[in-house]
Design an enzyme around this catalytic site. Structure first.
Site, mmCIF file in Angstrom:
data_model
loop_
_atom_site.group_PDB
_atom_site.id
_atom_site.type_symbol
_atom_site.label_atom_id
_atom_site.label_comp_id
_atom_site.label_asym_id
_atom_site.label_seq_id
_atom_site.Cartn_x
_atom_site.Cartn_y
_atom_site.Cartn_z
ATOM 1 N N ASN A 118 -34.974 16.286 -42.969
ATOM 2 C CA ASN A 118 -33.469 15.837 -43.489
ATOM 3 C C ASN A 118 -32.424 15.890 -41.971
ATOM 4 O OD1 ASN A 118 -34.632 15.617 -45.934
ATOM 5 N ND2 ASN A 118 -33.755 17.671 -46.838
ATOM 6 N N ASP A 120 -29.192 16.217 -42.783
ATOM 7 C CA ASP A 120 -27.592 16.566 -43.362
ATOM 8 C C ASP A 120 -27.140 17.738 -43.152
ATOM 9 O OD1 ASP A 120 -29.713 16.815 -46.583
ATOM 10 O OD2 ASP A 120 -29.450 18.220 -45.069
ATOM 11 N N HIS A 135 -36.098 15.040 -37.613
ATOM 12 C CA HIS A 135 -35.662 13.725 -37.521
ATOM 13 C C HIS A 135 -34.359 13.862 -37.204
ATOM 14 C CE1 HIS A 135 -38.787 12.344 -40.793
ATOM 15 N NE2 HIS A 135 -39.360 12.681 -39.631
ATOM 16 N N CYS A 146 -26.877 8.630 -20.746
ATOM 17 C CA CYS A 146 -26.891 9.835 -20.013
ATOM 18 C C CYS A 146 -27.679 11.048 -20.871
ATOM 19 C CB CYS A 146 -25.484 10.327 -19.401
ATOM 20 S SG CYS A 146 -24.467 10.954 -20.820
ATOM 21 N N CYS A 180 -19.285 7.109 -24.204
ATOM 22 C CA CYS A 180 -19.377 8.266 -23.513
ATOM 23 C C CYS A 180 -18.612 8.444 -22.295
ATOM 24 C CB CYS A 180 -20.788 8.396 -23.153
ATOM 25 S SG CYS A 180 -21.277 9.972 -22.191
ATOM 26 N N GLY A 219 -39.570 18.700 -51.678
ATOM 27 C CA GLY A 219 -38.678 17.532 -51.917
ATOM 28 C C GLY A 219 -39.130 16.578 -50.901
ATOM 29 N N THR A 220 -40.415 16.291 -50.560
ATOM 30 C CA THR A 220 -40.952 15.291 -49.726
ATOM 31 C C THR A 220 -42.005 14.608 -50.403
ATOM 32 O OG1 THR A 220 -41.748 14.609 -47.450
ATOM 33 C CG2 THR A 220 -42.598 16.982 -48.392
ATOM 34 N N GLU A 247 -42.300 15.324 -59.289
ATOM 35 C CA GLU A 247 -43.463 14.316 -59.726
ATOM 36 C C GLU A 247 -44.413 14.398 -58.516
ATOM 37 O OE1 GLU A 247 -41.215 10.594 -59.792
ATOM 38 O OE2 GLU A 247 -41.097 10.677 -57.462
ATOM 39 N N ALA A 263 -36.194 21.419 -57.372
ATOM 40 C CA ALA A 263 -36.051 22.564 -56.508
ATOM 41 C C ALA A 263 -35.142 23.397 -56.782
ATOM 42 C CB ALA A 263 -35.877 21.879 -55.122
HETATM 43 N N1 APR Z 1 -36.358 18.690 -56.153
HETATM 44 C C1 APR Z 1 -37.431 18.464 -55.539
HETATM 45 N N2 APR Z 1 -37.926 17.360 -55.196
HETATM 46 C C2 APR Z 1 -37.323 16.516 -55.513
HETATM 47 C C3 APR Z 1 -36.015 16.302 -56.434
HETATM 48 C C4 APR Z 1 -35.551 17.869 -56.588
HETATM 49 N N3 APR Z 1 -34.484 17.837 -57.383
HETATM 50 N N4 APR Z 1 -35.598 15.179 -56.495
HETATM 51 C C5 APR Z 1 -36.629 14.321 -55.978
HETATM 52 N N5 APR Z 1 -37.559 15.108 -55.449
HETATM 53 C C6 APR Z 1 -38.827 14.431 -54.869
HETATM 54 C C7 APR Z 1 -39.045 13.014 -55.090
HETATM 55 O O1 APR Z 1 -39.834 12.902 -56.210
HETATM 56 C C8 APR Z 1 -39.730 12.457 -53.979
HETATM 57 O O2 APR Z 1 -41.045 12.963 -54.004
HETATM 58 O O3 APR Z 1 -38.159 14.434 -53.369
HETATM 59 C C9 APR Z 1 -39.243 13.502 -52.703
HETATM 60 C C10 APR Z 1 -38.127 12.471 -51.843
HETATM 61 O O4 APR Z 1 -39.144 11.431 -51.377
HETATM 62 P P1 APR Z 1 -38.442 10.586 -50.129
HETATM 63 O O5 APR Z 1 -37.249 9.841 -50.585
HETATM 64 O O6 APR Z 1 -39.609 9.672 -49.521
HETATM 65 O O7 APR Z 1 -37.815 11.410 -48.954
HETATM 66 P P2 APR Z 1 -38.685 12.091 -47.868
HETATM 67 O O8 APR Z 1 -39.975 12.398 -48.163
HETATM 68 O O9 APR Z 1 -37.799 12.946 -47.193
HETATM 69 O O10 APR Z 1 -38.858 10.915 -46.783
HETATM 70 C C11 APR Z 1 -39.302 11.285 -45.369
HETATM 71 O O11 APR Z 1 -38.748 8.955 -44.834
HETATM 72 O O12 APR Z 1 -37.221 7.519 -44.480
HETATM 73 C C12 APR Z 1 -37.735 8.437 -43.890
HETATM 74 O O13 APR Z 1 -36.495 9.706 -42.185
HETATM 75 C C13 APR Z 1 -36.568 9.440 -43.440
HETATM 76 O O14 APR Z 1 -36.867 11.812 -43.498
HETATM 77 C C14 APR Z 1 -37.092 10.569 -44.062
HETATM 78 C C15 APR Z 1 -38.715 10.514 -44.305
#
Ligand code: APR
Length: 273
Positions: A118, A120, A135, A146, A180, A219-220, A247, A263
């Site tokens: 993330n 953020d 990232h 620079c 810059c 969350g990925t 999921e 989460a």
């Molecule tokens: N708690 C936990 N997981 C969650 C929640 C929640 N409340 N809500 C959604 N998710 C899950 C979704 O089910 C999904 O599997 O979070 C995941 C988000 O997946 P992506 O949208 O693919 O995000 P991410 O895995 O962070 O993407 C990786 O892709 O586009 C690039 O640079 C970008 O860092 C990003 C990278």
């Protein structure tokens, strides 16, 4: 029974079995690999879910600097909408109970570090000290000439957004990619598709996942490399993998334990904090 790397007879954990997983976590030497899902309950959209960033914006254009740069010139109004949408969500977001739970786990000496995809800054805002940002970070601007980096506050980014909303066509480039002192242009210090990750961040993350006892996947979707290679490296080192997701993901089959849920709901209970 030996497990083939990349496969696991994972166990879907029910809430009354949380104590089993909690015991594993409280052995210590835990690392969390987080993605956009951990910030969703802070109001920031994920990327690949329905209604997510790449559902709304064409990844082949908005996901790389070439596409974005051409948009700034050819269709500046489109780039205004994208920047307002993405920055707006992140600037107004606050850490949620999942971020705060990870801060408490670090304070208790259980969590060694967070490896996040993330941009953020919410893990740092929640108080976590050891965060590897694979990232980059939206609150840092880097000069493309620079290389000088400059931190930006939420207020500064919000002011840029306010100016962007009322900006005329010829003002947009200087707002999004400001000059810059060296004469070069600054861009957000984030990794776009086709770009390399910050080498030291990834190298450190690679070392950390090999030496921890437990890796939390939070969350990925696990589809973007090289970040998604880290759980496989951990698995090869005998690390216990616990996934928390609403999921199934591409990494679920690698996890030893899978907890289905958001989460923000699961972590405060799981970490008993
Ligand atoms: N708690 C936990 N997981 C969650 C929640 C929640 N409340 N809500 C959604 N998710 C899950 C979704 O089910 C999904 O599997 O979070 C995941 C988000 O997946 P992506 O949208 O693919 O995000 P991410 O895995 O962070 O993407 C990786 O892709 O586009 C690039 O640079 C970008 O860092 C990003 C990278």
């Amino acid at each position: 029974m030996s497990k083939v790397i990349g496969e696991s007879d994972n166990h879907i954990v029910t809430p009354d079995e949380y104590s089993l997983v909690r015991e594993i976590i409280y052995r210590g030497s835990v690392i969390a690999l987080t993605g956009a899902g951990i910030s969703k309950e802070s109001g920031i959209p994920t990327f690949r879910e329905t209604g997510g960033i790449w559902d709304k914006y064409d990844i082949s254009i908005y996901g790389n600097m070439v596409g974005l740069s051409s948009l700034i010139i050819i269709k500046p109004r489109k780039i205004k909408d994208f920047i307002t949408d993405v920055y707006g969500g992140i600037i107004s977001a606050k850490p949620n109970s999942a971020h705060i739970s990870l801060t408490k786990l670090e304070d208790e000496g259980i969590l060694s570090c967070i490896i996040t995809q993330n941009i953020d800054n919410l893990h740092q805002e929640a108080g976590n000290k050891r965060v590897y940002e694979l990232h980059g970070n939206l609150f840092v601007m880097r000069c493309m000439k620079c290389g000088k980096r400059q931190k930006k506050s939420k207020e500064e980014l919000k002011s840029m957004l306010d100016n962007l909303k009322s900006a005329r066509r010829h003002e947009i480039l200087n707002l999004i990619l400001p000059r810059c002192e060296c004469g070069g242009r600054r861009r957000p210090d984030v990794v776009m598709f086709g770009e390399s990750l910050p080498q030291s961040e990834f190298e450190n993350a690679h070392i950390e996942v090999k030496k921890c006892k437990t890796l939390l996947l939070i969350g990925t979707s696990g589809v973007i490399y090289p970040a998604a290679s880290l759980p496989y490296t951990a698995k090869e080192s005998g690390v216990t993998i616990i996934e928390i997701s609403p999921e199934p993901t591409s990494l679920s089959s690698l996890a030893d334990y899978v907890i289905t849920g958001m989460a923000g709901d699961v972590l405060p209970i799981l970490f008993r904090n």
